[in-house]
Write an enzyme that holds these catalytic residues in place. Sequence first.
Site, PDB file in Angstrom:
ATOM      1  CD1 TRP A  12      -2.627   2.572  -4.421  1.00 15.95           C
ATOM      2  CD2 TRP A  12      -1.762   1.467  -6.155  1.00 15.95           C
ATOM      3  NE1 TRP A  12      -3.509   2.700  -5.468  1.00 15.95           N
ATOM      4  CE2 TRP A  12      -3.004   2.033  -6.552  1.00 15.95           C
ATOM      5  CE3 TRP A  12      -1.030   0.735  -7.089  1.00 15.95           C
ATOM      6  CZ2 TRP A  12      -3.522   1.886  -7.847  1.00 15.95           C
ATOM      7  CZ3 TRP A  12      -1.558   0.586  -8.369  1.00 15.95           C
ATOM      8  CH2 TRP A  12      -2.768   1.155  -8.737  1.00 15.95           C
TER       9      TRP A  12
ATOM     10  CD1 TRP B  22     -19.227  11.699 -17.372  1.00 13.01           C
ATOM     11  CD2 TRP B  22     -18.300   9.726 -16.901  1.00 13.01           C
ATOM     12  NE1 TRP B  22     -17.917  11.778 -17.762  1.00 13.01           N
ATOM     13  CE2 TRP B  22     -17.320  10.569 -17.488  1.00 13.01           C
ATOM     14  CE3 TRP B  22     -17.938   8.445 -16.528  1.00 13.01           C
ATOM     15  CZ2 TRP B  22     -16.004  10.165 -17.695  1.00 13.01           C
ATOM     16  CZ3 TRP B  22     -16.637   8.037 -16.744  1.00 13.01           C
ATOM     17  CH2 TRP B  22     -15.681   8.890 -17.313  1.00 13.01           C
TER      18      TRP B  22
ATOM     19  CD  GLU C  30      -2.981  -1.075   0.174  1.00 13.08           C
ATOM     20  OE1 GLU C  30      -3.025  -0.054  -0.543  1.00 13.08           O
ATOM     21  OE2 GLU C  30      -3.760  -2.028   0.033  1.00 13.08           O
TER      22      GLU C  30
ATOM     23  CD1 TRP D 193     -14.267  10.900 -14.592  1.00 14.60           C
ATOM     24  CD2 TRP D 193     -12.984  11.528 -12.873  1.00 14.60           C
ATOM     25  NE1 TRP D 193     -13.188  11.582 -15.115  1.00 14.60           N
ATOM     26  CE2 TRP D 193     -12.391  11.978 -14.082  1.00 14.60           C
ATOM     27  CE3 TRP D 193     -12.352  11.807 -11.666  1.00 14.60           C
ATOM     28  CZ2 TRP D 193     -11.194  12.701 -14.110  1.00 14.60           C
ATOM     29  CZ3 TRP D 193     -11.156  12.523 -11.692  1.00 14.60           C
ATOM     30  CH2 TRP D 193     -10.591  12.957 -12.893  1.00 14.60           C
TER      31      TRP D 193
ATOM     32  CG  ASN E 201      -8.785   0.918  -0.307  1.00 18.71           C
ATOM     33  OD1 ASN E 201      -8.608   1.854  -1.071  1.00 18.71           O
ATOM     34  ND2 ASN E 201      -8.644  -0.343  -0.690  1.00 18.71           N
TER      35      ASN E 201
ATOM     36  CD1 TRP F 202     -11.923   9.990  -6.453  1.00 16.21           C
ATOM     37  CD2 TRP F 202     -13.809   9.474  -7.532  1.00 16.21           C
ATOM     38  NE1 TRP F 202     -12.948  10.004  -5.532  1.00 16.21           N
ATOM     39  CE2 TRP F 202     -14.111   9.697  -6.171  1.00 16.21           C
ATOM     40  CE3 TRP F 202     -14.840   9.144  -8.408  1.00 16.21           C
ATOM     41  CZ2 TRP F 202     -15.416   9.599  -5.668  1.00 16.21           C
ATOM     42  CZ3 TRP F 202     -16.139   9.035  -7.913  1.00 16.21           C
ATOM     43  CH2 TRP F 202     -16.418   9.254  -6.562  1.00 16.21           C
TER      44      TRP F 202
END
Length: 304
Positions: free
Chosen positions: A80, A111, A77, A171, A153, A194
């Site tokens: 990341w 969207w 993590e 988004w 998360n 996102w």
Amino acid sequence: FVGGETAALKQLEHFVQNGLATYKATRNQSLGWDYSSKLSPWLAAGCISPRQVYHRIKSYENDHGGQTDHTYWVIFELIWRDYMRFFAMKHKDKLFYEKGPAGRIAKSVWWESPDTQHRDATRKFKAWKEGKTGVPWIDGHMRELLSTGFMSNRGRQNVASFLIHNLHIDWRAGAEFFQEHLIDHDVTINYANWQSIAAVADRDARINRFNPVKQARDYDQDGKHARFWIEELRSFPANVNIHCLEESALKYRPDNYPHRPITTLVGYPNPRSKEYRGKQNRNGKNGSHRKRNNTAKYSNERFY
């Protein structure tokens, strides 16, 4: 959360002593303190560095016989987070473009912007922000965000996927809302995540769609998270699945909570119902019925 390096180091040590040994098993939970490190607010504010966390984890490994699945995932993590920063450095202001670095929107994704020209999108976006979509798994996490400035998360991935792929909202509106409310907001991590869920981070990006009904079944089966954060549902019958979208469960919802989801979702039947038992007999336990729900229309889609 209390700011500063002293508080950050205290939390790091608390996590090492109380959560590190079980991190892989608990990292997808949403309720409680010790299921994750909770270091993100201090990392985002620069009160503690990833290197400090890394070296403390390595020290733990040296004292406990080497790397474990749990320590591996904590370091993963951290890596990341670094990847997201390099991603932002590479793509610069494309981090904020509607089509992102990909420069296009995938065929199966669409969207609208929640503005005056799209009243339905505006209505749905308002319900999402307020945690009033009628989907307890989503609403509980949004209420948590509004109350605390924090969300797990697992919750972040689910509410983002729901906004983009179920409500079909731009988004960027969700990313901006997170930016306004997250106590651990980091521009690079927020917007890159996102974009990843919206499948605009890369032209060959896989589209990850989260089924909120299945996710609730997997990660909040007893409804504890939903009951804790959604005040209107605290008196919901304990013997009824709070996440179930069948009429047999929806009829127990109180008048001050949406009686139905704001958008159509594929539900899952009550395990005691004849419908469920029939499908189990025809398809085998956890067989082709589940597989059909996860079958993607396009080869780059994956359902969770």
